[in-house]
Enzyme design. Structure first.
Site, PDB file in Angstrom:
ATOM      1  N   LEU A   1      17.903  23.020 -70.012  1.00 46.17           N
ATOM      2  CA  LEU A   1      18.263  22.277 -68.799  1.00 46.17           C
ATOM      3  C   LEU A   1      16.996  21.942 -67.989  1.00 46.17           C
ATOM      4  O   LEU A   1      15.924  22.450 -68.277  1.00 46.17           O
ATOM      5  CB  LEU A   1      19.234  23.123 -67.962  1.00 46.17           C
ATOM      6  CG  LEU A   1      20.538  23.519 -68.673  1.00 46.17           C
ATOM      7  CD1 LEU A   1      21.334  24.518 -67.822  1.00 46.17           C
ATOM      8  CD2 LEU A   1      21.398  22.283 -68.959  1.00 46.17           C
TER       9      LEU A   1
ATOM     10  N   ALA B   1      11.250  13.580 -58.428  1.00 45.83           N
ATOM     11  CA  ALA B   1      12.231  14.642 -58.587  1.00 45.83           C
ATOM     12  C   ALA B   1      12.984  14.938 -57.292  1.00 45.83           C
ATOM     13  O   ALA B   1      14.199  15.139 -57.299  1.00 45.83           O
ATOM     14  CB  ALA B   1      11.532  15.908 -59.085  1.00 45.83           C
TER      15      ALA B   1
ATOM     16  N   THR C   1      13.390  15.945 -67.451  1.00 52.00           N
ATOM     17  CA  THR C   1      11.963  15.621 -67.582  1.00 52.00           C
ATOM     18  C   THR C   1      11.155  16.564 -66.697  1.00 52.00           C
ATOM     19  O   THR C   1      10.136  17.126 -67.113  1.00 52.00           O
ATOM     20  CB  THR C   1      11.719  14.168 -67.098  1.00 52.00           C
ATOM     21  OG1 THR C   1      12.561  13.295 -67.842  1.00 52.00           O
ATOM     22  CG2 THR C   1      10.271  13.756 -67.255  1.00 52.00           C
TER      23      THR C   1
ATOM     24  N   ASP D   1      16.247   8.735 -61.484  1.00 52.46           N
ATOM     25  CA  ASP D   1      15.331   7.731 -62.052  1.00 52.46           C
ATOM     26  C   ASP D   1      16.056   6.532 -62.648  1.00 52.46           C
ATOM     27  O   ASP D   1      15.444   5.483 -62.846  1.00 52.46           O
ATOM     28  CB  ASP D   1      14.485   8.367 -63.169  1.00 52.46           C
ATOM     29  CG  ASP D   1      13.303   9.165 -62.647  1.00 52.46           C
ATOM     30  OD1 ASP D   1      13.239   9.397 -61.429  1.00 52.46           O
ATOM     31  OD2 ASP D   1      12.453   9.566 -63.469  1.00 52.46           O
TER      32      ASP D   1
ATOM     33  N   HIS E   1      -4.013  27.434 -35.837  1.00 50.61           N
ATOM     34  CA  HIS E   1      -5.441  27.263 -36.119  1.00 50.61           C
ATOM     35  C   HIS E   1      -5.944  28.477 -36.898  1.00 50.61           C
ATOM     36  O   HIS E   1      -5.564  29.601 -36.559  1.00 50.61           O
ATOM     37  CB  HIS E   1      -6.212  27.136 -34.804  1.00 50.61           C
ATOM     38  CG  HIS E   1      -7.692  27.094 -34.991  1.00 50.61           C
ATOM     39  ND1 HIS E   1      -8.342  25.976 -35.456  1.00 50.61           N
ATOM     40  CD2 HIS E   1      -8.653  28.048 -34.815  1.00 50.61           C
ATOM     41  CE1 HIS E   1      -9.646  26.231 -35.542  1.00 50.61           C
ATOM     42  NE2 HIS E   1      -9.853  27.489 -35.162  1.00 50.61           N
TER      43      HIS E   1
HETATM   44  P1  FAD Z   1      15.405  13.407 -65.758  1.00 55.83           P
HETATM   45  O1  FAD Z   1      14.637  14.532 -65.196  1.00 55.83           O
HETATM   46  O2  FAD Z   1      14.684  12.446 -66.649  1.00 55.83           O
HETATM   47  O3  FAD Z   1      16.631  14.050 -66.528  1.00 55.83           O
HETATM   48  C1  FAD Z   1      17.547  13.300 -67.233  1.00 55.83           C
HETATM   49  C2  FAD Z   1      18.131  14.166 -68.320  1.00 55.83           C
HETATM   50  O4  FAD Z   1      19.216  13.468 -68.902  1.00 55.83           O
HETATM   51  C3  FAD Z   1      17.177  14.472 -69.463  1.00 55.83           C
HETATM   52  O5  FAD Z   1      17.066  15.848 -69.651  1.00 55.83           O
HETATM   53  C4  FAD Z   1      17.792  13.788 -70.672  1.00 55.83           C
HETATM   54  O6  FAD Z   1      17.636  14.548 -71.863  1.00 55.83           O
HETATM   55  C5  FAD Z   1      19.260  13.731 -70.279  1.00 55.83           C
HETATM   56  N1  FAD Z   1      19.995  12.626 -70.901  1.00 55.83           N
HETATM   57  C6  FAD Z   1      19.646  11.322 -70.964  1.00 55.83           C
HETATM   58  N2  FAD Z   1      20.608  10.599 -71.564  1.00 55.83           N
HETATM   59  C7  FAD Z   1      21.600  11.480 -71.885  1.00 55.83           C
HETATM   60  C8  FAD Z   1      22.857  11.339 -72.502  1.00 55.83           C
HETATM   61  N3  FAD Z   1      23.322  10.149 -72.887  1.00 55.83           N
HETATM   62  N4  FAD Z   1      23.607  12.451 -72.694  1.00 55.83           N
HETATM   63  C9  FAD Z   1      23.149  13.676 -72.290  1.00 55.83           C
HETATM   64  N5  FAD Z   1      21.970  13.849 -71.685  1.00 55.83           N
HETATM   65  C10 FAD Z   1      21.203  12.768 -71.480  1.00 55.83           C
HETATM   66  N6  FAD Z   1       8.216  13.871 -59.843  1.00 55.83           N
HETATM   67  C11 FAD Z   1       7.911  14.531 -58.696  1.00 55.83           C
HETATM   68  O7  FAD Z   1       8.646  14.384 -57.717  1.00 55.83           O
HETATM   69  N7  FAD Z   1       6.846  15.381 -58.623  1.00 55.83           N
HETATM   70  C12 FAD Z   1       6.019  15.575 -59.670  1.00 55.83           C
HETATM   71  O8  FAD Z   1       5.062  16.343 -59.570  1.00 55.83           O
HETATM   72  C13 FAD Z   1       6.281  14.880 -60.877  1.00 55.83           C
HETATM   73  N8  FAD Z   1       5.495  15.061 -61.955  1.00 55.83           N
HETATM   74  C14 FAD Z   1       5.782  14.397 -63.118  1.00 55.83           C
HETATM   75  C15 FAD Z   1       4.926  14.581 -64.189  1.00 55.83           C
HETATM   76  C16 FAD Z   1       5.173  13.931 -65.385  1.00 55.83           C
HETATM   77  C17 FAD Z   1       4.241  14.128 -66.553  1.00 55.83           C
HETATM   78  C18 FAD Z   1       6.334  13.103 -65.501  1.00 55.83           C
HETATM   79  C19 FAD Z   1       6.637  12.421 -66.807  1.00 55.83           C
HETATM   80  C20 FAD Z   1       7.188  12.922 -64.433  1.00 55.83           C
HETATM   81  C21 FAD Z   1       6.910  13.567 -63.224  1.00 55.83           C
HETATM   82  N9  FAD Z   1       7.727  13.392 -62.098  1.00 55.83           N
HETATM   83  C22 FAD Z   1       7.418  14.034 -60.929  1.00 55.83           C
HETATM   84  C23 FAD Z   1       8.916  12.526 -62.131  1.00 55.83           C
HETATM   85  C24 FAD Z   1      10.182  13.391 -62.291  1.00 55.83           C
HETATM   86  O9  FAD Z   1      10.064  14.160 -63.457  1.00 55.83           O
HETATM   87  C25 FAD Z   1      11.412  12.498 -62.357  1.00 55.83           C
HETATM   88  O10 FAD Z   1      11.444  11.646 -61.232  1.00 55.83           O
HETATM   89  C26 FAD Z   1      12.687  13.344 -62.366  1.00 55.83           C
HETATM   90  O11 FAD Z   1      12.683  14.224 -63.460  1.00 55.83           O
HETATM   91  C27 FAD Z   1      13.911  12.433 -62.427  1.00 55.83           C
HETATM   92  O12 FAD Z   1      15.058  13.214 -62.440  1.00 55.83           O
HETATM   93  P2  FAD Z   1      16.419  12.714 -63.095  1.00 55.83           P
HETATM   94  O13 FAD Z   1      17.383  13.826 -62.913  1.00 55.83           O
HETATM   95  O14 FAD Z   1      16.754  11.383 -62.584  1.00 55.83           O
HETATM   96  O15 FAD Z   1      16.084  12.508 -64.645  1.00 55.83           O
END
Ligand code: FAD
Ligand code: NAI
Length: 464
Positions: free
Chosen positions: A40, A319, A43, A311, A443
């Site tokens: 879980l 995040a 990303t 996203d 401070h």
């Molecule tokens: P995600 O975290 O992408 O999660 C979506 C999940 O849905 C995934 O686990 C995927 O496997 C699952 N999924 C997709 N399609 C299906 C399906 N059909 N059935 C079942 N499961 C599915 N943001 C910050 O705010 N601070 C940071 O420091 C930061 N650092 C980052 C560093 C890197 C290298 C990267 C790549 C991103 C970073 N981000 C950061 C961005 C952040 O990771 C994303 O904005 C955030 O994870 C988005 O959350 P989400 O829940 O929309 O999607």
């Protein structure tokens, strides 16, 4: 008795999805969350925020020992890199945090459906061959790496952020394509550990979307640290031959092509929403020209009972934005009022120093409000930064001229990511620059620079 298996089914267990699922369960709704990954956290926890911060934090220690910063403070060490151990602590952080979400799911009675979810209709999906029905379905499928046409990512020599987190050796020359957040954060990791890093950016400045002063100053700081920049340059192709890659590039505004050799190429030109294979056509949903699912301000899509967050919808791909939308969507589903103020979402680049901002850039504030006032305070004038030998950066407060209401705050400072929280909170409460200036700050702290920048809006800072 409901006709559905669940009140709420969330697709995707990233920071948007898992938070939505937990909040929905807390509100008494029978909730499931489908996730196709083995663990879980999406990303963010698996291959994004958390592992990148684990490598940034560890490499900061190495850098401080290697670049003389520790010696300057009387601590003499000769660092030796144990890269497997550094990766080990990264994996440990990921394991603990992803396991933590599993624990929270159990605690809150959220059912984890393992597998890829595809819509059958607006109230049913199939997950790993099983049909599951729900009154409400939340799409929280996140995003993945935008590919560069003509460039194949092998995650060994040509890597995405995921491969760049896991390199087994320090490259001699890493070329980062894209001077955005990922390029600068992960480029910083490998530069600190000994790689020469060249960043090729299409635009004429790094960090698009940030305040122009901040972009310029950040460029100067990264250059001083050893980054090389090729700005206004477009990468048109990458060819791998054995252990080497050759990039072809051309000036963005036209001109002669040139090549660059590297033993590692990081493709970090943005991310795109995950909607492939979801079966959106079965529920009559289409995506916009950026591939995103559009929603109203309550996160409802055009399909009855289907919501979307994170996203996969418009807005910054962050995040904390996804998390806040997760809470709001669950509250809206439960009949409460869930709101996210998209005007006040802080963004942070976790380099050294950190770069952070919230609200409008000076340029956007001027365009929107006409007359504005700007106060700027250099970190050089902040006693804590000076004592810690951290002279780089500044804080900038942008306020509307007539009302003095704060429209944006920007900071380059070692703990800028932590400092920006107070600015976001002040703005959420509609603060004026005077409100911040008259708030007592402890401070010696870096945060005093925010107070001084607010005082500078009135032209009255003390320490410059
Ligand atoms: P995600 O975290 O992408 O999660 C979506 C999940 O849905 C995934 O686990 C995927 O496997 C699952 N999924 C997709 N399609 C299906 C399906 N059909 N059935 C079942 N499961 C599915 N943001 C910050 O705010 N601070 C940071 O420091 C930061 N650092 C980052 C560093 C890197 C290298 C990267 C790549 C991103 C970073 N981000 C950061 C961005 C952040 O990771 C994303 O904005 C955030 O994870 C988005 O959350 P989400 O829940 O929309 O999607
Ligand atoms: P980005 O959008 O931040 O930067 C991509 C850069 O690549 C842009 O500056 C763009 O002009 C440039 N570019 C595009 N095509 C190019 C080409 N052909 N040649 C040269 N340059 C080119 O995207 P990035 O860095 O991939 O990050 C994706 C997203 O992940 C971020 O927008 C952010 O939402 C999220 N993220 C957030 C982090 C944080 O909050 N600290 C850390 C890492 C990622």
């Amino acid at each position: 008795m409901s006709d559905f298996d669940y009140d709420v089914l969330v697709i995707g267990a990233g920071p948007g999805g898992y938070v939505a699922a937990i909040r929905a369960a807390q509100l008494g709704l029978k909730t499931a969350c489908a996730e196709s990954r083995e663990t879980l956290g999406g990303t963010c926890l698996n291959v994004g925020c958390i592992p990148s911060k684990a490598m940034l934090h560890a490499s900061e220690y190495f850098d401080a020992a290697a670049n003389g910063a520790m010696a300057k403070m009387g601590v003499i060490v000769e660092p030796r890199l144990d890269l497997p151990a550094m990766h080990g602590q990264r994996l440990d952080a990921v394991k603990q945090l992803t396991g933590g979400i599993e624990f929270l799911f159990k605690k809150n009675k959220v059912t984890w459906l393992k597998g890829l979810a595809t819509f059958e209709d607006a109230h049913s999906v199939s997950v790993a061959g099983q049909k599951v029905t729900a009154k409400n379905i939340v799409i929280a499928t996140g995003s993945s790496v935008t590919p560069l046409p003509g460039v194949e990512i092998d995650e060994k020599i040509v890597v995405s952020s995921t491969g760049a987190l896991e390199l087994e050796r320090v490259p001699e020359h890493m070329v980062v394509i894209g001077g955005g957040v990922i390029g600068l954060e992960l480029g910083s990791v490998w530069r600190r550990l000994g790689a020469k890093v060249t960043c090729v950016e299409y635009l004429d400045q790094i960090l698009p979307g940030m305040d122009a002063d901040v972009r310029k100053e950040a460029n100067k700081i990264f250059k001083k640290q050893g980054f090389e920049f090729k700005l206004g340059t477009k990468v048109t192709g990458v060819k791998v031959n054995g252990a080497k890659a050759t990039l072809t590039m051309e000036p963005a505004k036209g001109g002669a092509a040139e090549t660059l050799e590297a033993d590692c190429v990081l493709v970090s030109i943005g991310r795109r929403p995950n909607t492939d294979g979801l079966g959106l056509e079965k529920i009559g949903l289409t995506v916009n020209n950026r591939g995103q699912i559009e929603t109203d301000h309550e996160f409802r899509t055009k399909a009855d009972g289907v919501w979307a967050i994170g996203d996969v919808i418009p807005g910054p791909m962050l995040a904390h934005k996804a998390e806040d939308e997760g809470i709001a969507v669950a509250e809206n589903i439960a009949g409460l009022t869930g709101i996210v103020n998209h005007d006040i979402i802080p963004s942070v680049v976790y380099t050294w120093p950190e770069i952070a901002g919230v609200g409008l850039t000076e340029e956007d504030a001027r365009a929107k409000y006409g007359e504005i006032k700007v106060g700027k305070f250099p970190m050089l004038g902040n006693s804590r930064a000076k004592t810690n030998h951290e002279p780089d950066g500044f804080v900038k407060v942008v306020a509307e001229a007539r009302s003095d209401r704060v429209l944006g705050v920007w900071a380059i400072a070692v703990p800028a990511g932590t400092m920006i929280a107070q600015a976001a909170q002040a703005m959420e409460f509609g603060a004026t620059s005077e409100d911040i200036a008259y708030t007592c700050h402890a401070h010696p702290t870096h945060s005093e620079a925010i107070k001084e920048a607010a005082m500078a809006v009135q032209g009255k800072p003390i320490h410059v």
